[in-house]
Every structure is written in structure tokens, then in C-alpha cells.
Motif scaffolding. Structure first.
Motif, mmCIF file in Angstrom:
data_model
loop_
_atom_site.group_PDB
_atom_site.id
_atom_site.type_symbol
_atom_site.label_atom_id
_atom_site.label_comp_id
_atom_site.label_asym_id
_atom_site.label_seq_id
_atom_site.Cartn_x
_atom_site.Cartn_y
_atom_site.Cartn_z
ATOM 1 N N ARG A 199 0.764 -1.278 0.017
ATOM 2 C CA ARG A 199 -0.085 0.022 -0.114
ATOM 3 C C ARG A 199 0.852 1.183 -0.084
ATOM 4 N NH1 ARG A 199 -3.691 -3.369 2.833
ATOM 5 N NH2 ARG A 199 -2.335 -3.079 5.013
ATOM 6 N N LEU A 200 1.970 1.148 0.670
ATOM 7 C CA LEU A 200 3.099 2.412 0.708
ATOM 8 C C LEU A 200 3.691 2.514 -0.703
ATOM 9 C CD1 LEU A 200 4.180 2.238 4.294
ATOM 10 C CD2 LEU A 200 2.312 3.721 3.378
ATOM 11 N N GLY A 201 3.674 1.454 -1.646
ATOM 12 C CA GLY A 201 4.377 1.456 -2.838
ATOM 13 C C GLY A 201 5.747 0.833 -2.861
ATOM 14 N N ALA A 202 5.921 -0.237 -1.988
ATOM 15 C CA ALA A 202 7.129 -0.891 -2.131
ATOM 16 C C ALA A 202 6.758 -2.089 -3.101
ATOM 17 C CB ALA A 202 7.314 -1.438 -0.948
ATOM 18 N N GLU A 203 7.875 -2.626 -3.472
ATOM 19 C CA GLU A 203 7.759 -4.026 -4.370
ATOM 20 C C GLU A 203 7.510 -5.124 -3.208
ATOM 21 O OE1 GLU A 203 10.739 -4.954 -7.159
ATOM 22 O OE2 GLU A 203 11.183 -2.666 -7.691
ATOM 23 N N THR A 204 6.541 -6.091 -3.594
ATOM 24 C CA THR A 204 6.184 -6.938 -2.703
ATOM 25 C C THR A 204 6.421 -8.361 -3.360
ATOM 26 O OG1 THR A 204 3.912 -6.842 -3.346
ATOM 27 C CG2 THR A 204 4.684 -5.701 -1.224
ATOM 28 N N TRP A 205 7.339 -8.702 -4.249
ATOM 29 C CA TRP A 205 7.407 -9.761 -5.061
ATOM 30 C C TRP A 205 8.187 -10.972 -4.254
ATOM 31 C CZ3 TRP A 205 12.520 -11.207 -5.306
ATOM 32 C CH2 TRP A 205 13.262 -10.070 -5.532
ATOM 33 N N PHE A 206 9.124 -10.393 -3.027
ATOM 34 C CA PHE A 206 9.592 -11.221 -2.309
ATOM 35 C C PHE A 206 8.833 -11.349 -0.966
ATOM 36 C CE2 PHE A 206 12.935 -12.473 0.685
ATOM 37 C CZ PHE A 206 13.592 -13.478 0.091
ATOM 38 N N GLN A 207 8.157 -12.380 -0.936
ATOM 39 C CA GLN A 207 7.257 -12.689 0.008
ATOM 40 C C GLN A 207 7.908 -13.240 1.415
ATOM 41 O OE1 GLN A 207 3.576 -13.094 -0.886
ATOM 42 N NE2 GLN A 207 4.525 -11.588 -2.257
ATOM 43 N N LEU A 208 7.866 -12.224 2.597
ATOM 44 C CA LEU A 208 8.135 -12.577 3.773
ATOM 45 C C LEU A 208 6.887 -11.961 4.625
ATOM 46 C CD1 LEU A 208 11.648 -10.931 4.378
ATOM 47 C CD2 LEU A 208 10.996 -13.321 4.046
ATOM 48 N N GLY A 209 6.648 -13.259 5.326
ATOM 49 C CA GLY A 209 5.368 -13.102 6.235
ATOM 50 C C GLY A 209 5.916 -12.368 7.363
ATOM 51 N N ASP A 210 5.005 -12.036 8.513
ATOM 52 C CA ASP A 210 5.051 -11.338 9.579
ATOM 53 C C ASP A 210 6.182 -12.078 10.593
ATOM 54 O OD1 ASP A 210 3.473 -9.510 8.800
ATOM 55 O OD2 ASP A 210 1.625 -10.422 9.500
ATOM 56 N N LEU A 211 5.895 -13.479 10.774
ATOM 57 C CA LEU A 211 7.020 -13.949 11.706
ATOM 58 C C LEU A 211 8.237 -14.184 11.075
ATOM 59 C CD1 LEU A 211 4.187 -17.028 12.393
ATOM 60 C CD2 LEU A 211 4.813 -15.083 13.783
ATOM 61 N N ASP A 212 8.343 -14.482 9.921
ATOM 62 C CA ASP A 212 9.656 -14.457 9.122
ATOM 63 C C ASP A 212 10.138 -13.334 9.245
ATOM 64 O OD1 ASP A 212 11.616 -15.821 7.727
ATOM 65 O OD2 ASP A 212 10.537 -16.181 5.900
ATOM 66 N N LEU A 213 9.646 -12.107 9.063
ATOM 67 C CA LEU A 213 10.355 -10.827 9.068
ATOM 68 C C LEU A 213 10.782 -10.629 10.302
ATOM 69 C CD1 LEU A 213 10.371 -8.697 7.376
ATOM 70 C CD2 LEU A 213 8.238 -7.419 8.116
ATOM 71 N N ALA A 214 10.256 -11.050 11.663
ATOM 72 C CA ALA A 214 10.757 -10.979 12.712
ATOM 73 C C ALA A 214 12.245 -11.489 13.099
ATOM 74 C CB ALA A 214 9.985 -11.685 14.088
ATOM 75 N N THR A 215 12.505 -12.494 12.368
ATOM 76 C CA THR A 215 13.848 -13.242 12.323
ATOM 77 C C THR A 215 14.812 -12.294 11.437
ATOM 78 O OG1 THR A 215 12.750 -15.515 12.328
ATOM 79 C CG2 THR A 215 15.250 -15.207 11.473
ATOM 80 N N HIS A 216 14.406 -11.729 10.233
ATOM 81 C CA HIS A 216 15.298 -10.861 9.518
ATOM 82 C C HIS A 216 15.355 -9.597 10.166
ATOM 83 C CE1 HIS A 216 15.186 -13.244 5.520
ATOM 84 N NE2 HIS A 216 14.172 -13.580 6.137
#
Length: 224
Positions: free
Chosen positions: A35-52
Motif C-alpha cells: 500500500r505504501l508503494g514498495a515492491e512485494t514480489w519477495f514474500q516475507l510473512g510477519d513471523l519470518d520478518l521478525a527473524t530478518h
């Protein structure tokens, strides 16, 4: 193999149906990024994002990848010691026949493995050093087992770090499990990548990748 996939699987948290990421994922952060205009082709979920987020923050603070990986493994109570191949940055680049230089994830995810491969590069590998404990673990192992991952883009970068391939070759026993069954990859673009190197999409092609390393190759009944 991917550090996160190994970590999540051994912790009993991996999404086995999807083949990557975590079970019970949600995608709120990714949706907001879109929604903010970023590319989203690389699918990282919320839980996975915490690790990153956690790993990136600690790496930016100067902590080595091996130390961060150890901390994450302890937090998730892994039953084994997980060792990154190196603490230095090594990036897999895919050079396509139409002249593009793609990051591996751009090739796999954004481009869905469509471009024809001209060559592959493990950028930074030539300057990297084996991570702490890696050489000792290989030397002391009763058996080194190369998992049925892509021999080129999963196992290949590990073997490209100076010293590791020679250490594996010197190990007491080395075996590999073929990721190719009846001409098809168990997962991912191994067939296309073997073809790019002029190798057959068969256990023979896998054996050629490991010709100076292994004493045994485990294959499927269909390939006998």
C-alpha cells in the motif's frame, strides 16, 4: 541450504506444504508495504520478518553471522549446532542470456526462473573464509552427507568458499543424496541449472558436480 529453512524445519516450525517460511504465517506487514508503494514480489510473512529484522539489526551492530545464528538456534532450542559457511557476504548472481545480472532471489521469485541462464557467480566467495567451527566439523565428522539440495546454488556456494571443498574431499566418508528423480528436481530449478552447465538432468549430472568429493550417491528407485 538456506539457514532459515534449516532452522525453522529443525525447530518444528517450518511450513512443509509451502516448502519455505513458517507455519501459521500472516502477511500484514507485506500488505502495508504494498500500500505504501514498495515492491512485494519477495514474500516475507510477519513471523519470518521478525527473524530478518533481528538478524539485520545485530549484523549492523557488528556481530558476526555465526554468532547471530547460534543465538537464534539456542532461542529456538535446536537439537544441533548450525554453522554458517562463512561470516563474510557471499551473493549468488545469475547472468542471463539476455544480458541481465540478477540476484538469485530476483531470478527465482520475481522472474520465476524464466530467463535462460548463461552463467552463475558466487560473488565474494573468493575472498571469504570458512565460518568458525566449519573446518573442524567437517574434519571430525564420521560421515559428511550432502543433502538433496540443488548442487549448484545450495551446495555450490558452500563449496566455493576457499578451503571447504578440499576439506570435504579429505573427509573420511562423503555421501550425497540426489535431488533429481526421473529427470525432475525434487524442488526448484536444479534441472535448468544443470543444463546451463552442460550437465544432464539426472543423478549422473549430480555426480558430476561432486565427482572429486563423494564415494556414494543415493538415488531414487526410479533412476536405477
Amino acid at each position: 541450504p538456506d539457514l532459515d529453512s534449516v532452522t525453522y524445519t529443525l525447530a518444528g516450525m517450518g511450513d512443509l506444504e509451502r516448502g519455505w517460511g513458517l507455519r501459521g504465517e500472516s502477511w500484514t506487514a507485506l500488505g502495508q508495504l504494498g500500500r505504501l508503494g514498495a515492491e512485494t514480489w519477495f514474500q516475507l510473512g510477519d513471523l519470518d520478518l521478525a527473524t530478518h529484522i533481528l538478524r539485520t539489526e545485530r549484523l549492523h551492530c557488528g556481530r558476526p553471522l555465526s554468532e547471530v545464528t547460534r543465538d537464534l538456534a539456542e532461542r529456538l532450542r535446536l537439537p544441533i549446532r548450525l554453522l554458517p559457511m562463512t561470516d563474510q557476504a557471499v551473493t549468488t548472481r545469475v547472468h542471463t542470456r539476455d544480458g541481465r545480472d540478477l540476484h538469485l532471489q530476483e531470478y527465482l521469485v520475481r522472474e520465476s526462473c524464466r530467463p535462460e541462464i548463461a552463467s552463475l557467480e558466487f560473488r565474494g566467495a573468493e575472498c571469504a573464509q570458512p565460518g568458525p567451527g566449519v573446518m573442524d566439523a567437517i574434519r571430525d565428522a564420521d560421515l559428511v552427507l550432502l543433502a538433496p539440495s540443488n548442487p549448484i546454488i545450495s551446495i555450490g556456494p558452500i563449496l566455493a568458499v576457499p578451503g571447504i571443498r578440499a576439506q570435504v574431499a579429505a573427509a573420511a566418508q562423503v555421501a550425497a543424496v540426489s535431488p533429481i528423480v526421473s529427470g525432475r528436481a525434487v524442488k526448484g530449478p536444479a534441472v535448468a541449472m544443470l543444463a546451463a552447465l552442460g550437465l544432464p538432468a539426472s543423478p549422473a549430472g549430480v555426480a558430476a558436480c561432486y565427482r572429486d568429493l563423494i564415494q556414494l550417491l543415493v538415488i531414487d528407485e526410479l533412476d536405477r
